[in-house]
Scaffold this active site. Structure first.
Site, PDB file in Angstrom:
ATOM      1  N   GLN A 100       0.815  -1.213   0.000  1.00  0.00           N
ATOM      2  CA  GLN A 100       0.000   0.000   0.000  1.00  0.00           C
ATOM      3  C   GLN A 100       0.847   1.261   0.000  1.00  0.00           C
ATOM      4  O   GLN A 100       0.313   2.369   0.049  1.00  0.00           O
ATOM      5  CB  GLN A 100      -0.915  -0.006   1.225  1.00  0.00           C
ATOM      6  CG  GLN A 100      -1.879  -1.180   1.255  1.00  0.00           C
ATOM      7  CD  GLN A 100      -2.546  -1.364   2.613  1.00  0.00           C
ATOM      8  OE1 GLN A 100      -2.253  -0.661   3.575  1.00  0.00           O
ATOM      9  NE2 GLN A 100      -3.459  -2.325   2.693  1.00  0.00           N
ATOM     10  N   HIS A 162      -0.527  -0.347   5.748  1.00  0.00           N
ATOM     11  CA  HIS A 162      -1.008   0.519   6.833  1.00  0.00           C
ATOM     12  C   HIS A 162      -0.082   1.716   7.072  1.00  0.00           C
ATOM     13  O   HIS A 162       0.463   1.910   8.157  1.00  0.00           O
ATOM     14  CB  HIS A 162      -1.190  -0.289   8.126  1.00  0.00           C
ATOM     15  CG  HIS A 162      -2.251  -1.331   8.034  1.00  0.00           C
ATOM     16  ND1 HIS A 162      -2.741  -1.980   9.145  1.00  0.00           N
ATOM     17  CD2 HIS A 162      -2.922  -1.856   6.978  1.00  0.00           C
ATOM     18  CE1 HIS A 162      -3.656  -2.862   8.766  1.00  0.00           C
ATOM     19  NE2 HIS A 162      -3.784  -2.798   7.442  1.00  0.00           N
ATOM     20  N   GLU A 256     -14.299   2.109  10.903  1.00  0.00           N
ATOM     21  CA  GLU A 256     -14.865   3.073  11.848  1.00  0.00           C
ATOM     22  C   GLU A 256     -14.870   4.487  11.292  1.00  0.00           C
ATOM     23  O   GLU A 256     -13.968   4.892  10.550  1.00  0.00           O
ATOM     24  CB  GLU A 256     -14.045   3.092  13.145  1.00  0.00           C
ATOM     25  CG  GLU A 256     -14.082   1.813  13.946  1.00  0.00           C
ATOM     26  CD  GLU A 256     -13.320   1.922  15.258  1.00  0.00           C
ATOM     27  OE1 GLU A 256     -13.254   0.914  15.976  1.00  0.00           O
ATOM     28  OE2 GLU A 256     -12.795   3.029  15.567  1.00  0.00           O
ATOM     29  N   TYR A 266      -8.807   5.558  20.723  1.00  0.00           N
ATOM     30  CA  TYR A 266      -9.829   4.999  19.829  1.00  0.00           C
ATOM     31  C   TYR A 266      -9.775   3.475  19.747  1.00  0.00           C
ATOM     32  O   TYR A 266     -10.444   2.879  18.918  1.00  0.00           O
ATOM     33  CB  TYR A 266      -9.746   5.694  18.456  1.00  0.00           C
ATOM     34  CG  TYR A 266     -10.237   7.113  18.616  1.00  0.00           C
ATOM     35  CD1 TYR A 266     -11.570   7.429  18.432  1.00  0.00           C
ATOM     36  CD2 TYR A 266      -9.382   8.115  19.072  1.00  0.00           C
ATOM     37  CE1 TYR A 266     -12.051   8.708  18.659  1.00  0.00           C
ATOM     38  CE2 TYR A 266      -9.845   9.397  19.317  1.00  0.00           C
ATOM     39  CZ  TYR A 266     -11.186   9.687  19.108  1.00  0.00           C
ATOM     40  OH  TYR A 266     -11.653  10.958  19.363  1.00  0.00           O
ATOM     41  N   TYR A 277      -8.107 -11.934  10.303  1.00  0.00           N
ATOM     42  CA  TYR A 277      -8.180 -12.478   8.953  1.00  0.00           C
ATOM     43  C   TYR A 277      -8.032 -14.004   8.987  1.00  0.00           C
ATOM     44  O   TYR A 277      -7.250 -14.546   9.769  1.00  0.00           O
ATOM     45  CB  TYR A 277      -7.074 -11.890   8.073  1.00  0.00           C
ATOM     46  CG  TYR A 277      -7.249 -10.423   7.772  1.00  0.00           C
ATOM     47  CD1 TYR A 277      -8.322  -9.976   7.005  1.00  0.00           C
ATOM     48  CD2 TYR A 277      -6.342  -9.480   8.249  1.00  0.00           C
ATOM     49  CE1 TYR A 277      -8.481  -8.621   6.729  1.00  0.00           C
ATOM     50  CE2 TYR A 277      -6.491  -8.134   7.971  1.00  0.00           C
ATOM     51  CZ  TYR A 277      -7.562  -7.720   7.214  1.00  0.00           C
ATOM     52  OH  TYR A 277      -7.727  -6.372   6.943  1.00  0.00           O
TER      53      TYR A 277
END
Length: 385
Positions: A100, A162, A256, A266, A277
């Site tokens: 990513q 991430h 979220e 959070y 997963y």
């Protein structure tokens, strides 16, 4: 074809030949015709503004209506109103690509018309893998000058996932940067001695403001604004309150949407609606806990949210004050009707287009612009029919 036209084509080919491959010749590639899509509140005309972008990730509007668009492989483009793509802007920092990672978001200085400063978030290569970083530079034509890195996530990690990377300027001129947990280091999202799984607030020079919630607490990094995040890829200021709202990817479910308040936890990975997963086993301790902020909305199954904007324009009065969220998994845009800080209704729109939505922006013309995540990515414009 006439001899004159043939000669012109040969000249164009000669001019473009040195630029093919890594940079490409600046051109307005043929765009598809508009498509009309029905939604609950309004019929929307979808127009392809530009195409030929490799995994576009972030978009910012220049004062003259042109757009700056990042491509994840490491290129920054200037896109003209007619869809013409500039050659890649020179001076962009080297990025780590793969997974990513790559060149991520772009934001203009609040004083851009005076200082011409552009901020970029990106996956910076390091000896042990990479980390999310933020650089700034002065845009001079198609070159970034005086480029310097003002922030680096710590510690770095070896994985390719991430990175977070959204950039949002607060009303006071400070900069919010969203930072992922780097996947394999998720437990450190609760560690206030790292910036893994955090949202940080910094000055434009990279320093930590004195009024940050942990600025005076020993053993805590002063730039931290909030913690316990997994991978925040959408963030925007609420147009009335000025508070930061953000959404983040859950694992198997548990995406979220949150109102991000200073110093708050959070939950990730202690409190989550997501599952492991493969196995589907529960993660952490459950879905709620004293001292952990509950989400305004959680999406299970996951929608893979990416990019978001509050609609504040005049062209879609039916959407005014509502939140538009891009979704990768469902190739759609979610429209969220709000009552204060409550989400009272959701609509999934534009699925029929079959486009993975990476970013959502409201243009200075009051229209909505979308980036589609693809090796042949596009910029789409939404207009009322």
């Amino acid at each position: 074809m006439t001899p004159t036209a043939a000669a012109r084509l040969l000249v164009l080919a000669a001019l473009c030949a040195p630029l093919l491959g890594a940079v490409g010749c600046a051109t307005a590639q043929p765009a598809a015709g508009p498509t009309v899509v029905a939604t609950e509140r309004v019929q929307v005309e979808v127009t392809e503004v530009a195409r030929g972008l490799a995994h576009p990730w972030g978009l910012a509007f220049l004062p003259d209506g042109r757009m700056l668009v990042t491509e994840r492989p490491g290129r920054l483009r200037i896109v003209a109103r007619d869809g013409t793509l500039s050659p890649p802007v020179e001076g962009v920092p080297a990025v780590r690509t793969g997974g990513q990672g790559g060149l991520l978001d772009v934001a203009l200085s609040p004083a851009f018309e005076r200082d011409r400063t552009v901020f970029l978030s990106y996956a910076e290569p390091s000896e042990t893998g990479g980390r999310t970083a933020v650089a700034r530079g002065v845009l001079d034509g198609t070159t970034l000058r005086e480029v310097r890195t003002i922030f680096r996530q710590s510690p770095d990690g070896s994985g390719g996932n991430h990175w977070g990377g959204r950039l949002v300027f607060d009303r006071d001129g400070t900069l919010f940067v969203t930072l992922g947990d780097r996947f394999s280091l998720r437990d450190r999202a609760q560690d206030l001695g790292t910036t893994l799984g955090k949202i940080v607030r910094i000055r434009p020079d990279g320093s930590a403001p004195d009024d940050n919630p942990f600025a005076k607490r020993a053993g805590v990094l002063p730039e931290i604004w909030s913690y316990g995040h997994r991978n925040v890829q959408g963030a925007a200021l609420h147009p009335s309150t000025g508070r930061l709202w953000a959404h983040e990817h859950g694992p198997q479910g548990g995406d979220e949407l949150n109102v991000v308040r200073p110093g708050r936890n959070y939950g990730w990975p202690v409190i989550t609606f997501g599952r492991e997963y493969g196995t589907g086993f529960r993660i952490g301790e459950g879905t709620e806990k004293t001292g952990v902020e509950p989400p305004l909305v959680q999406w299970t199954p996951s929608i893979a949210p990416s990019g978001m904007a509050f609609y504040v324009g005049e062209r879609f009065p039916q959407w005014r004050g509502q939140l538009l969220v891009g979704a990768l998994s469902y190739a759609s845009v979610y429209r969220l009707e709000l009552d204060g800080e409550r989400v009272v209704r959701q609509e999934r729109m534009l699925e029929s287009l079959g486009r993975r939505i990476r970013d959502v922006r409201v243009g200075p013309d009051g229209l909505v612009y979308l980036l589609t995540d693809s090796p042949e990515g596009t910029i789409l414009r939404l207009s009322p029919r």
